[in-house]
Design an enzyme around this catalytic site. Structure first.
Site, short mmCIF file in Angstrom:
data_model
loop_
_atom_site.label_atom_id
_atom_site.label_comp_id
_atom_site.label_asym_id
_atom_site.label_seq_id
_atom_site.Cartn_x
_atom_site.Cartn_y
_atom_site.Cartn_z
N TYR A 4 38.79 -19.93 1.97
CA TYR A 4 37.56 -20.10 1.19
C TYR A 4 37.41 -18.98 0.15
CZ TYR A 4 32.59 -20.32 0.06
OH TYR A 4 31.39 -20.40 -0.60
N SER B 280 31.47 -16.92 -4.83
CA SER B 280 30.85 -16.40 -3.61
C SER B 280 31.05 -14.89 -3.54
CB SER B 280 31.49 -17.05 -2.38
OG SER B 280 31.05 -16.41 -1.20
#
Length: 324
Positions: free
Chosen positions: A200, A187
């Site tokens: 995350y 990401s």
């Protein structure tokens, strides 16, 4: 010319050369088809099958269709059988390729022995480790996460353990054949330590470092291993934001990211996301970490979520009215 003057001239020349090379390397990212071409048979030359985790929707689904369109048979994996069966039918209808469905929940323990049994006889040329979970769509501090213990376990199992285990299952076959492709989805938020998405973002840093280390180990074996770190893609995880120049559809992002497959052990997958990554890493962290910036980020995401919820409620009300 004295030695001090010569030193500074040499230093200046070295700086110019250094940044000139960096500019040249960056300019290559603007024209991936020119600099990193793939033959029409590239993917099928890697092997007969592609395996995609988290394939029922979003980026994973888009990779599945893209690889099937390249002539590969595909194994699609996720936890919802009905959705996987629908995707399998659509792939078969559109491409004529074979599809194997494996239903599994990667947040759980001890799911990999069964997966390995179902994959053991396949000639797998491509693995896309896409499956992942976001602990909370609304950004929040680590200790404010709901059901924190369970959340930690699920994020580690899904975002970290699954990628490593799937590589363990599939990499030996690639090593034996001397070819293969592994794409691990990271990401853009992993570009820096990212407050309010700490767990995350940290899990995605693992994805990148593991991918880069693995590529260094197996590059000489003819295997491409790459971390792909997107920013905005219109998926459920991003609350299906409207597509624009920065927020791409899953299909457009995957089409773009595959063009960078030979661009190195990490890519952001598209020109605009590469620029965003550069800007984010160039920003002073003190600015990003300012309380006002973090509060504005939280408020913005809450606003988007509220708008989506309101729109969904209105659509449901309208549909109920039509059904009466």
């Amino acid at each position: 010319m004295d030695s001090v003057e010569l030193f500074f001239i040499s230093l200046g020349a070295a700086v110019v050369v250094y940044y000139g090379v960096k500019l040249l390397l960056f300019s290559r990212m603007l024209f991936p088809k020119l600099w990193f071409p793939l033959s029409k048979t590239f993917f099928t030359s890697m092997g007969e099958w592609a395996v995609v985790t988290g394939a029922s929707e979003g980026i994973g689904r888009a990779y599945t269709f893209a690889l099937a369109e390249q002539g590969m048979s595909v194994v699609i994996m996720s936890r919802t059988k009905a959705t996987l069966d629908q995707v399998a039918k659509e792939i078969g209808d559109k491409t004529g390729q074979r599809v194997k469905v494996i239903v599994t929940d990667f947040t759980k323990e001890n799911v990999f022995s069964e997966i390995e049994d179902q994959l053991k006889d396949l000639n797998i040329g491509v693995l896309v480790n896409n499956v992942g979970i976001l602990p909370s769509y609304i950004p929040c501090k680590f200790l404010e996460s709901a059901e924190l213990d369970q959340t930690i376990t699920k994020v580690i199992n899904c975002n970290v353990k699954t990628m490593v285990k799937m590589c363990k299952i599939i990499l030996p076959g690639m090593e034996n054949r001397g070819k293969g492709v592994i794409v691990n989805i990271s990401s853009g938020v992993a570009s820096i330590p990212f407050p309010l998405y700490t767990l995350y973002a940290a899990s995605k840093v693992f994805v990148e470092r593991f991918s880069q280390g693995l590529q260094a180990e197996y590059k000489d074996k003819g295997i491409i291993i790459q971390a792909v770190a997107p920013f905005g893609v219109s998926t459920r995880m991003a609350s299906y934001q409207k597509t624009n120049i920065v927020t791409l559809s899953p299909e457009d992002f995957v089409k773009s990211s595959l063009q960078y497959l030979k661009a190195g052990d990490k890519t952001n997958g598209s020109v605009y996301h590469i620029i965003m990554g550069w800007l984010l890493q160039s920003m002073p962290l003190k600015v990003l970490y300012a309380e006002s910036v973090l509060n504005n980020l939280q408020d913005y995401v809450k606003k988007i979520a509220a708008q989506k919820a309101s729109l969904s409620a209105s659509s449901a009300t309208l549909q109920n009215g039509r059904n009466k």
